[in-house]
Design an enzyme around this catalytic site. Structure first.
Site, mmCIF file in Angstrom:
data_model
loop_
_atom_site.group_PDB
_atom_site.id
_atom_site.type_symbol
_atom_site.label_atom_id
_atom_site.label_comp_id
_atom_site.label_asym_id
_atom_site.label_seq_id
_atom_site.Cartn_x
_atom_site.Cartn_y
_atom_site.Cartn_z
ATOM 1 N N ASN A 12 -30.446 82.139 102.400
ATOM 2 C CA ASN A 12 -29.835 82.765 101.227
ATOM 3 C C ASN A 12 -30.935 83.507 100.478
ATOM 4 O OD1 ASN A 12 -28.553 83.467 98.898
ATOM 5 N ND2 ASN A 12 -28.220 81.375 98.155
ATOM 6 N N TRP A 13 -30.930 84.832 100.624
ATOM 7 C CA TRP A 13 -32.019 85.618 100.017
ATOM 8 C C TRP A 13 -31.778 85.904 98.533
ATOM 9 C CZ3 TRP A 13 -33.176 89.863 104.292
ATOM 10 C CH2 TRP A 13 -33.913 89.264 105.315
ATOM 11 N N LYS A 14 -30.619 85.555 98.019
ATOM 12 C CA LYS A 14 -30.311 85.762 96.591
ATOM 13 C C LYS A 14 -30.647 87.205 96.190
ATOM 14 C CE LYS A 14 -31.050 80.882 96.077
ATOM 15 N NZ LYS A 14 -31.293 79.747 95.217
ATOM 16 N N HIS A 97 -21.318 79.591 95.620
ATOM 17 C CA HIS A 97 -22.684 79.096 95.409
ATOM 18 C C HIS A 97 -22.835 78.672 93.950
ATOM 19 C CE1 HIS A 97 -27.034 79.138 94.891
ATOM 20 N NE2 HIS A 97 -27.105 78.914 96.184
ATOM 21 N N GLU A 99 -25.014 79.188 91.820
ATOM 22 C CA GLU A 99 -25.437 80.235 90.875
ATOM 23 C C GLU A 99 -24.256 81.121 90.483
ATOM 24 O OE1 GLU A 99 -28.756 81.545 93.247
ATOM 25 O OE2 GLU A 99 -29.751 79.658 92.804
ATOM 26 N N GLU A 171 -25.035 71.377 98.147
ATOM 27 C CA GLU A 171 -26.260 71.740 97.442
ATOM 28 C C GLU A 171 -26.244 71.126 96.049
ATOM 29 O OE1 GLU A 171 -28.015 75.631 99.166
ATOM 30 O OE2 GLU A 171 -26.498 76.152 97.705
ATOM 31 N N GLY A 177 -34.038 75.400 94.033
ATOM 32 C CA GLY A 177 -35.142 76.175 93.473
ATOM 33 C C GLY A 177 -36.034 75.380 92.534
ATOM 34 N N SER A 213 -34.166 73.167 97.891
ATOM 35 C CA SER A 213 -35.617 72.988 98.100
ATOM 36 C C SER A 213 -35.975 72.508 99.503
ATOM 37 C CB SER A 213 -36.194 72.061 97.029
ATOM 38 O OG SER A 213 -36.033 72.614 95.743
HETATM 39 P P1 PGA Z 1 -33.661 76.784 97.493
HETATM 40 O O1 PGA Z 1 -32.202 77.461 97.368
HETATM 41 O O2 PGA Z 1 -33.879 76.479 98.955
HETATM 42 O O3 PGA Z 1 -34.602 77.813 96.958
HETATM 43 O O4 PGA Z 1 -33.623 75.539 96.668
HETATM 44 C C1 PGA Z 1 -31.114 76.987 98.120
HETATM 45 C C2 PGA Z 1 -29.859 77.759 97.760
HETATM 46 O O5 PGA Z 1 -29.660 78.083 96.594
HETATM 47 O O6 PGA Z 1 -29.025 78.049 98.639
#
Ligand code: PGA
Length: 253
Positions: A12-14, A97, A99, A171, A177, A213
């Protein structure tokens, strides 16, 4: 159709990267002589990268969007339709997701509508669930996961025809993150609960990914846990070397 869920590693490159960074990233993959394995690799870039990414990533990885509209077309400024994604050879999409839920008001109901629209059009879905830190501390993890999954149980899960079409990602929001990783028993407990709840509505062996993470240093242990079929990776997917390291770990399991 296999009775064992497929192993999947998804990046997931966001809101990271531009098109100019893609050739170097995928060249590293191509030059790394990855052994053929049963692991499916997926990359989810921002919308403007999708076309180039789908070309550059093929045939190593499938390209997924980070979201899709619940509408097929119409007056929905800022949305992307399934047909627009399919035209770019995009195979699927993330949905729900944390976010999106946290910053853009995504609800269980709107996430469901997006997932239904994606599946109807022939896109595959990685559907994300997970509890916040406050919810975990209040002892509500189970209730939150059950609620997030409940919307899927009415028609979406019973209507699935192929286990490749729907992937679940657990998640925990507090682990995304932050460098905090859920411990093994927290992951196993959540994955067992999710597997049991999915099994009530479909007999298909669906992959359940862990996210939050994930790094080469912690992934070996996580990838061996029961009901864990792989990972959805943010930070550690941005560099080709660390994503390759994760791929090798999952391939070796
Ligand atoms: P992260 O993100 O590996 O940077 O914790 C995971 C995600 O949001 O899918």
């Amino acid at each position: 159709m296999s009775a064992i869920p497929q192993k999947i590693l998804a990046a997931n490159w966001k809101l990271h990267k531009t098109c100019s960074e893609l050739p170097a990233y995928f060249t590293k993959f191509r030059n790394s002589h990855i052994p053929s394995s049963q692991v499916r690799c997926i990359v989810c870039p921002s919308p403007t990268l999708l076309q180039v990414c789908a070309q550059e990533a093929s045939p190593l990885m499938d390209c997924f969007s980070q979201n899709v509209s619940w509408a097929e077309s119409g007056a929905f400024t800022g949305e992307i339709s399934p047909a627009q994604l399919l035209e770019l050879k995009v195979k699927g999409t993330l949905i729900g997701h944390s976010e999106r839920r946290q910053y853009f008001n995504e609800s269980d109901e709107s996430a469901l509508k997006r997932a239904e629209n994606a599946l109807k059009a022939g896109l595959q879905v990685i559907y994300c669930v997970g509890e916040t830190l406050a919810e975990r501390q209040a002892g509500q993890t189970q209730a939150v996961l059950e609620k997030q999954l409940r919307v899927l149980s009415h028609t979406l899960l019973p209507g699935l025809k192929d286990s490749q079409n729907f992937i679940l990602a657990y998640e925990p929001v507090w682990a995304i993150g932050t460098g905090l990783v859920a411990n093994n028993s927290q992951i196993e407990e959540a994955h067992a609960l999710i597997a049991a709840q999915l099994a009530q509505s479909t007999a298909l062996p669906l992959s359940i990914l862990y996210g939050g993470s994930v790094k080469p240093e912690n992934f070996k242990e996580i990838s061996r846990l029961k009901n864990v079929s792989g990972a959805l990776v943010g930070g550690a997917s941005l560099e080709a070397d660390s994503f390759l390291a994760l791929y090798r770990i999952l391939s070796a399991e």
